[in-house]
Design a protein around this motif. Sequence first.
Motif, short mmCIF file in Angstrom:
data_model
loop_
_atom_site.label_atom_id
_atom_site.label_comp_id
_atom_site.label_asym_id
_atom_site.label_seq_id
_atom_site.Cartn_x
_atom_site.Cartn_y
_atom_site.Cartn_z
N VAL A 289 0.78 -1.31 0.01
CA VAL A 289 0.10 -0.06 0.20
C VAL A 289 1.00 1.21 0.04
O VAL A 289 1.60 1.67 1.12
CB VAL A 289 -0.69 -0.05 1.16
N ILE A 290 0.77 1.82 -1.07
CA ILE A 290 1.67 3.08 -1.40
C ILE A 290 0.98 4.33 -1.29
O ILE A 290 0.16 4.91 -2.07
CB ILE A 290 2.58 3.18 -2.54
N SER A 291 0.82 4.88 0.29
CA SER A 291 -0.14 5.96 0.46
C SER A 291 0.43 6.77 1.49
O SER A 291 0.93 6.36 2.57
CB SER A 291 -1.67 5.30 0.82
N SER A 292 0.26 8.18 1.25
CA SER A 292 0.74 9.02 2.28
C SER A 292 -0.06 8.81 3.60
O SER A 292 -1.45 8.31 3.59
CB SER A 292 0.57 10.46 1.78
N TRP A 293 0.34 9.43 4.67
CA TRP A 293 -0.17 9.06 6.05
C TRP A 293 -1.20 10.29 6.00
O TRP A 293 -1.09 11.30 6.55
CB TRP A 293 0.53 9.26 7.18
N THR A 294 -2.37 10.07 5.41
CA THR A 294 -3.44 11.04 5.69
C THR A 294 -4.86 10.61 5.56
O THR A 294 -4.82 9.21 5.07
CB THR A 294 -3.34 11.97 4.08
N TYR A 295 -5.78 11.10 5.98
CA TYR A 295 -7.27 10.57 6.05
C TYR A 295 -7.93 10.01 4.69
O TYR A 295 -8.40 9.03 4.86
CB TYR A 295 -8.06 11.83 6.50
N PHE A 296 -7.72 10.70 3.65
CA PHE A 296 -8.32 10.36 2.40
C PHE A 296 -7.69 8.74 1.85
O PHE A 296 -8.52 8.22 0.96
CB PHE A 296 -8.24 11.21 1.35
N LYS A 297 -6.86 8.58 2.14
CA LYS A 297 -6.31 7.29 1.75
C LYS A 297 -6.88 6.23 2.28
O LYS A 297 -6.62 4.72 2.20
CB LYS A 297 -4.71 7.15 1.94
N HIS B 68 -6.81 4.09 5.49
CA HIS B 68 -5.92 3.01 6.03
C HIS B 68 -6.89 2.25 6.94
O HIS B 68 -6.82 1.00 7.04
CB HIS B 68 -4.75 3.55 6.84
N TYR B 69 -7.73 2.82 7.68
CA TYR B 69 -8.56 2.15 8.50
C TYR B 69 -9.62 1.08 7.79
O TYR B 69 -9.87 0.10 8.29
CB TYR B 69 -9.50 3.15 9.20
N ARG B 70 -9.87 1.36 6.56
CA ARG B 70 -10.82 0.45 6.06
C ARG B 70 -9.84 -0.69 5.20
O ARG B 70 -10.45 -1.71 5.16
CB ARG B 70 -11.48 1.33 4.63
N ILE B 71 -8.73 -0.28 5.03
CA ILE B 71 -7.75 -1.31 4.75
C ILE B 71 -7.57 -2.31 5.95
O ILE B 71 -7.72 -3.65 5.90
CB ILE B 71 -6.44 -0.77 4.27
N PHE B 72 -7.26 -1.70 6.80
CA PHE B 72 -7.05 -2.68 8.07
C PHE B 72 -8.15 -3.42 8.57
O PHE B 72 -7.98 -4.71 9.11
CB PHE B 72 -6.64 -1.75 9.19
N ASP B 73 -9.49 -2.83 8.44
CA ASP B 73 -10.57 -3.63 8.65
C ASP B 73 -10.69 -4.87 7.60
O ASP B 73 -11.05 -6.13 8.02
CB ASP B 73 -11.86 -2.66 8.28
N ALA B 74 -10.45 -4.80 6.45
CA ALA B 74 -10.44 -5.66 5.45
C ALA B 74 -9.24 -6.84 5.89
O ALA B 74 -9.57 -8.00 5.88
CB ALA B 74 -10.30 -5.52 4.20
N LEU B 75 -7.87 -6.50 6.34
CA LEU B 75 -6.97 -7.34 6.93
C LEU B 75 -7.41 -7.88 7.98
O LEU B 75 -7.18 -9.34 8.38
CB LEU B 75 -5.97 -6.59 7.02
N ARG B 76 -8.38 -7.42 8.97
CA ARG B 76 -8.67 -8.10 10.18
C ARG B 76 -9.77 -9.29 9.63
O ARG B 76 -9.42 -10.49 10.42
CB ARG B 76 -9.46 -7.11 11.08
N GLN B 77 -10.35 -9.26 8.85
CA GLN B 77 -11.16 -10.33 8.24
C GLN B 77 -10.38 -11.49 7.57
O GLN B 77 -10.38 -12.49 7.86
CB GLN B 77 -12.07 -9.89 7.34
N LEU B 78 -9.26 -10.92 6.92
CA LEU B 78 -8.50 -11.94 6.29
C LEU B 78 -7.32 -12.62 7.21
O LEU B 78 -7.19 -13.77 6.86
CB LEU B 78 -7.65 -11.31 5.00
#
Length: 444
Positions: free
Chosen positions: A230-238, A240-250
């Motif tokens: 995941v190549i994304s600046s540390w900012t809200y519109f990227k 990350h929390y939604r990505i982490f939610d999917a990773l939690r499921q995986l």
Amino acid sequence: MHAKIYEIKSKLTEFVKYDIPLLQFPIVLLLAAQIAFLYRTKKILRAIELASKVHRSGWWGSEKIILKIVQNTLFKGKNTIENRELFIEQLVDSLEPKPNTKKFFADPQLLFDGVCLFLKRYNKGQKGVLLIKYSYYFPLLFKFYDMNALSEHYHIVLEPSWAGTCEPGILAYATLNAPVFVMAYEARDTKFLNDIETNLKPVPLSSNWWVDHRNFKPAMGCKKDIDIIVISSWTYFKRHYRIFDALRQLKQSHPHLKVALVGYNVEMTLDDIKALASYYNVDDLLEYHEKIPPTEVGALLKRSKINLLWSRFEGLNRSIIEGMFSDVPCIIRKGFNYGMKYPYINDKTGIWSEEKALASNIKSMLENYQKYAPRDYVMQHHTCFIATQILTDTINAFCTNESESVDKLAVKVNLLDCMTYFDASQSDNFKSDIENTRCMRLPT
């Protein structure tokens, strides 16, 4: 940052901004009334700034209403000449030194070191080509230079930083006498530029066309030990929390999943990102890489199986194309920006994913990533050389005489925070052009 509060705030913000279409049109009408009030009180810049935000939102009704407002304010209504003069005056007066611009206030010529790049020399009445990158720098040229004089000598090309061509920094160039070429890959942005019927001419390109593919190559035997990058600046519109939610499921089915996060501080810090990861209980799956050079990004991409972009709205993301040159397929959120289906996302390069299907789509691609061939596609259809030819052809389509036509342009590439020439030796060819701009400087 408290992770739980951040999660609630982010979900609520997204819901209001994107997911309640029935409320969008009434809000657009209310904001249009506010814009009209600003216009009547001669606060032209503030009116255009608000119109820009409404148009960029993509909310129902914003396209037609804002188009009409911009036309009536600056181009086709009463007092448009006076309004344009006020607009430029207020725009220039609003510009104050900021951390990323104060060096240009001290020495405007520094703009020609990575922000403004000459692609063709001005020579004996034959127009050159000057490309200006980054939306937040567009207005600065009006503060420091006689832009009509500059546009007489050079075809000006604008490369916006994000989606949305209705914005003050771009519309300022509609006050010039010569054609100005604006990269507008989104169909909605192209339509806006065509519909306002000014000197602004859309070019079907974006910032992600100018990748230096020499820095991004396939694995060639390198072990693919990173499942997701995941190549994304540390900012809200990227998001990350939604990505982490999917990773939690995986994590339940893939407890040893390896995910590389590559970024840098913007609105958030690395500690904020780590706190979010801990909240979602996926910190053990992650490795962090902050502010690393392109060579290291390329090395990480070689080791990766999937390149993930999960923002809902931004510009045309460069890292997705960098991944494709590294032969890494991508997953992008369905509905990204204005929902345009970019031709470079196809069965050879990656997939669009619904929000709720992210975890299952990651799982499926991990099992099938070797079936994709993204590098072959972008090498044939999406290189900086192809982009240079598209730009050349577009400029020539609007030339009215031989002195305006262009032939061979220098090829440029984009880096993280600047741009340069594909052939580094080309920079020596434009020293006289940089020097000649001094005579176009405005008095301070």
